[in-house]
Design a protein around this motif. Structure first.
Motif, PDB file in Angstrom:
ATOM      1  N   ALA A   9       0.989  -0.834  -0.353  1.00 36.48           N
ATOM      2  CA  ALA A   9      -0.374  -0.207  -0.145  1.00 36.48           C
ATOM      3  C   ALA A   9       1.359   0.946   0.136  1.00 36.48           C
ATOM      4  O   ALA A   9       0.284   2.181  -0.086  1.00 36.48           O
ATOM      5  N   CYS A  10       1.782   1.127   0.342  1.00 37.46           N
ATOM      6  CA  CYS A  10       3.137   2.161   0.531  1.00 37.46           C
ATOM      7  C   CYS A  10       4.098   2.398  -0.723  1.00 37.46           C
ATOM      8  O   CYS A  10       4.719   3.411  -0.192  1.00 37.46           O
ATOM      9  N   ASN A  11       3.983   0.765  -0.765  1.00 32.71           N
ATOM     10  CA  ASN A  11       4.849   0.986  -1.453  1.00 32.71           C
ATOM     11  C   ASN A  11       6.569   1.168  -1.380  1.00 32.71           C
ATOM     12  O   ASN A  11       7.795   1.638  -1.954  1.00 32.71           O
ATOM     13  N   LEU A  61      -1.207   3.867   7.414  1.00 41.80           N
ATOM     14  CA  LEU A  61      -1.071   3.986   6.567  1.00 41.80           C
ATOM     15  C   LEU A  61       0.014   5.233   5.781  1.00 41.80           C
ATOM     16  O   LEU A  61       0.937   5.507   5.147  1.00 41.80           O
ATOM     17  N   ARG A  62      -1.019   6.549   5.928  1.00 42.46           N
ATOM     18  CA  ARG A  62      -0.481   7.525   5.922  1.00 42.46           C
ATOM     19  C   ARG A  62       0.673   7.234   6.812  1.00 42.46           C
ATOM     20  O   ARG A  62       1.493   8.392   6.049  1.00 42.46           O
ATOM     21  N   GLN A  84       3.171   6.125   4.633  1.00 44.29           N
ATOM     22  CA  GLN A  84       3.992   6.925   2.800  1.00 44.29           C
ATOM     23  C   GLN A  84       4.904   8.173   3.510  1.00 44.29           C
ATOM     24  O   GLN A  84       5.478   8.324   2.195  1.00 44.29           O
ATOM     25  N   GLN A  85       4.308   9.109   4.066  1.00 43.73           N
ATOM     26  CA  GLN A  85       5.029   9.966   4.755  1.00 43.73           C
ATOM     27  C   GLN A  85       6.385   9.078   5.347  1.00 43.73           C
ATOM     28  O   GLN A  85       7.398   9.994   4.825  1.00 43.73           O
ATOM     29  N   ARG A  97       7.689   6.757   3.820  1.00 43.39           N
ATOM     30  CA  ARG A  97       8.290   6.225   2.752  1.00 43.39           C
ATOM     31  C   ARG A  97       9.036   7.254   2.025  1.00 43.39           C
ATOM     32  O   ARG A  97      10.063   7.497   0.939  1.00 43.39           O
ATOM     33  N   TRP A  98       8.917   8.775   1.926  1.00 46.96           N
ATOM     34  CA  TRP A  98       9.029   9.654   0.921  1.00 46.96           C
ATOM     35  C   TRP A  98      10.268  10.288   1.422  1.00 46.96           C
ATOM     36  O   TRP A  98      11.287  10.716   0.860  1.00 46.96           O
ATOM     37  N   ARG A 135      13.518   7.914   0.726  1.00 48.34           N
ATOM     38  CA  ARG A 135      13.654   7.228  -0.634  1.00 48.34           C
ATOM     39  C   ARG A 135      14.142   8.673  -1.103  1.00 48.34           C
ATOM     40  O   ARG A 135      14.780   8.625  -2.091  1.00 48.34           O
ATOM     41  N   ASP A 136      13.124   9.831  -0.934  1.00 44.59           N
ATOM     42  CA  ASP A 136      13.974  11.507  -2.016  1.00 44.59           C
ATOM     43  C   ASP A 136      14.202  12.123  -1.168  1.00 44.59           C
ATOM     44  O   ASP A 136      14.846  12.726  -2.042  1.00 44.59           O
ATOM     45  N   MET A 137      13.741  11.689   0.703  1.00 41.34           N
ATOM     46  CA  MET A 137      14.761  12.912   0.468  1.00 41.34           C
ATOM     47  C   MET A 137      16.147  11.998   1.169  1.00 41.34           C
ATOM     48  O   MET A 137      17.044  13.141   2.549  1.00 41.34           O
ATOM     49  N   GLU A 138      16.581  10.603   1.840  1.00 42.82           N
ATOM     50  CA  GLU A 138      16.852  10.461   2.103  1.00 42.82           C
ATOM     51  C   GLU A 138      17.763  10.461   3.722  1.00 42.82           C
ATOM     52  O   GLU A 138      18.604  10.935   4.405  1.00 42.82           O
TER      53      GLU A 138
END
Lengths: 105, 322
Positions: free
Chosen positions: A28-30, A62-63, A66-67, A69-70, A73-76
């Protein structure tokens, strides 16, 4: 553009009616399971159950996942950093809603 | 579909190094993250940034994008040229955060790339579960009070029988459960991306938001409405018949009420266990002194009180305890 329609969907409120397994939350959050496990060990997510196979995550996770994971992944941001950022975001949200309630915003 | 200039979105030149792209993305993402930014378009902007970064951070996708992007400018109508992606192999899945990417992104890097990758991939004998999809849906506050049946329409690119990319629109009839709140998600099992090689479909997650309402403001389970009062209503108290999402209620405004005071109707917020509360937030509105008679009334008012609003300490806002 082609169109089709689906009827009679059964819908469940994730936050109230669903508990997610590790596999379901990852889908769900990949995020890969290693990430989610690291967040559990840092206390970012708090499932019930002792072992990863038994973990059950509340729908509210879930929320948060998702936060996380962002951030990861994107902010390392590492797992400890994710925990700190999410706690601060929660605190900001709580303060903002108190401001709102007091009619100051 | 419109061509998206991912370099312009990140504010970097086409010659930017991977490090410069990363720095530019992080700076903008911090500024526009919906949890931080209060701008109305923060969410759209953040999504756009994420999509631009997903392409430009990946050297393979960036090279493919650069090749196809030479001849287009932002906003121009765009169709991917046939076979544009020949010679590129994308390792990752397409919209790799599972969020709803633009048609443009999906056309270039979406399901088509995933499907092709699957057919030539080493694990073609394996069934593959479809990805979970995510979308946001706006409903009316009243739907959360009563529950509702709503038809929502979603668009997603898909492959037709000849393997061509087409935009497919589908309508889902869904039940909005009574008591749902903004920020919660509905899960529709099996309504995500179809599985490949006989694998099961993914799920569809719908994030719920409320349409802006002219009178009500929602905070979690609690609902707020402004209640304008004339000065005499606030000073002397009054009984009013007022609308709420549940229907009209009789409200008693106590005498000596100050502006900002909140009157709570317990359990009249969004239903649930526990139900939220409904609040009327008092505001005092002065009648304008337009005519001579109005002015005379204000003068009589002034003479009746020996009142200096600057002599008393400013009254603290009274908030009813929760």
């Amino acid at each position: 553009m082609s169109t089709h329609s689906t009827r009679n969907m059964s819908t469940l409120i994730v936050e109230e009616e669903i508990q997610l397994t590790l596999v379901e939350l990852c889908q769900a959050c990949n995020a890969p399971a290693e990430y989610v496990s690291a967040w559990v060990y840092e206390g970012v997510l708090t499932p019930s159950g002792q072992t990863p196979e038994d973990w059950r995550f509340s729908g509210e996770s879930l929320r948060r996942a998702q936060q996380a994971r962002w951030l990861a992944r994107d902010m390392e941001v590492n797992a400890q950093g994710v925990g700190i950022v999410l706690d601060l975001l929660d605190e900001i949200a709580a303060l903002q809603s108190r401001l709102q309630r007091a009619g100051l915003r | 579909m419109k061509f998206q200039d991912y370099y312009a979105i990140l504010g970097v030149p086409r010659s930017a190094t991977q490090d410069e792209i990363k720095r530019a993305y992080r700076k903008l993402a911090r500024k526009h993250h919906p949890d931080v930014s209060k701008d109305a378009d923060a969410e759209a902007r953040f999504k756009e940034l994420g999509e631009a970064y997903a392409v430009l951070k990946d050297p393979e996708k960036r090279a493919a994008y650069d090749q196809v992007g030479q001849n287009w400018k932002a906003g121009q109508d765009f169709q991917p040229p046939p076979g544009w992606d020949a010679g590129f192999e994308f390792r990752g899945a397409g919209a790799d955060d599972g969020l709803d990417a633009s048609d443009f992104f999906e056309a270039l890097f979406g399901r088509r790339a995933r499907a092709e990758q699957h057919y030539r991939g080493p694990d073609r004998s394996h069934a593959h579960r479809g990805q979970d999809h995510h979308a946001k849906v706006l409903i009316d506050l009243e739907d959360a009070y009563h529950g509702a049946q709503r038809s929502i329409s979603l668009r997603m690119p898909a492959l037709d029988a000849r393997g061509q990319l087409v935009l497919q629109s589908r309508t889902l009839d869904i039940t909005i459960p009574k008591g749902i709140r903004a920020g919660q998600h509905l899960r529709l099992a099996g309504q995500g991306e179809p599985g490949l090689g006989g694998g099961p479909a993914g799920d569809l997650f719908l994030e719920i938001g409320f349409n802006p309402h002219p009178h009500y403001h929602v905070e979690g389970r609690d609902v707020f409405a402004n209640l304008p009062l004339a000065p005499w209503e606030a000073a002397l108290g009054c009984s009013l018949n007022l609308p709420t999402p549940e229907g009209p209620v009789q409200v008693t405004v106590p005498e000596r009420s100050a502006a900002g005071r909140q009157l709570r109707l317990r359990g009249k917020g969004i239903p649930g266990k526990p139900a939220g509360d409904f609040y009327f937030v008092l505001a005092i509105v002065l009648p304008p002194a337009l005519t001579d008679a109005d002015k005379a009334a204000y003068r009589a008012f002034a003479n009746a009180f020996h009142f200096d609003p600057r002599a008393t300490p400013a009254p603290s806002r009274k908030v009813d305890p929760r």
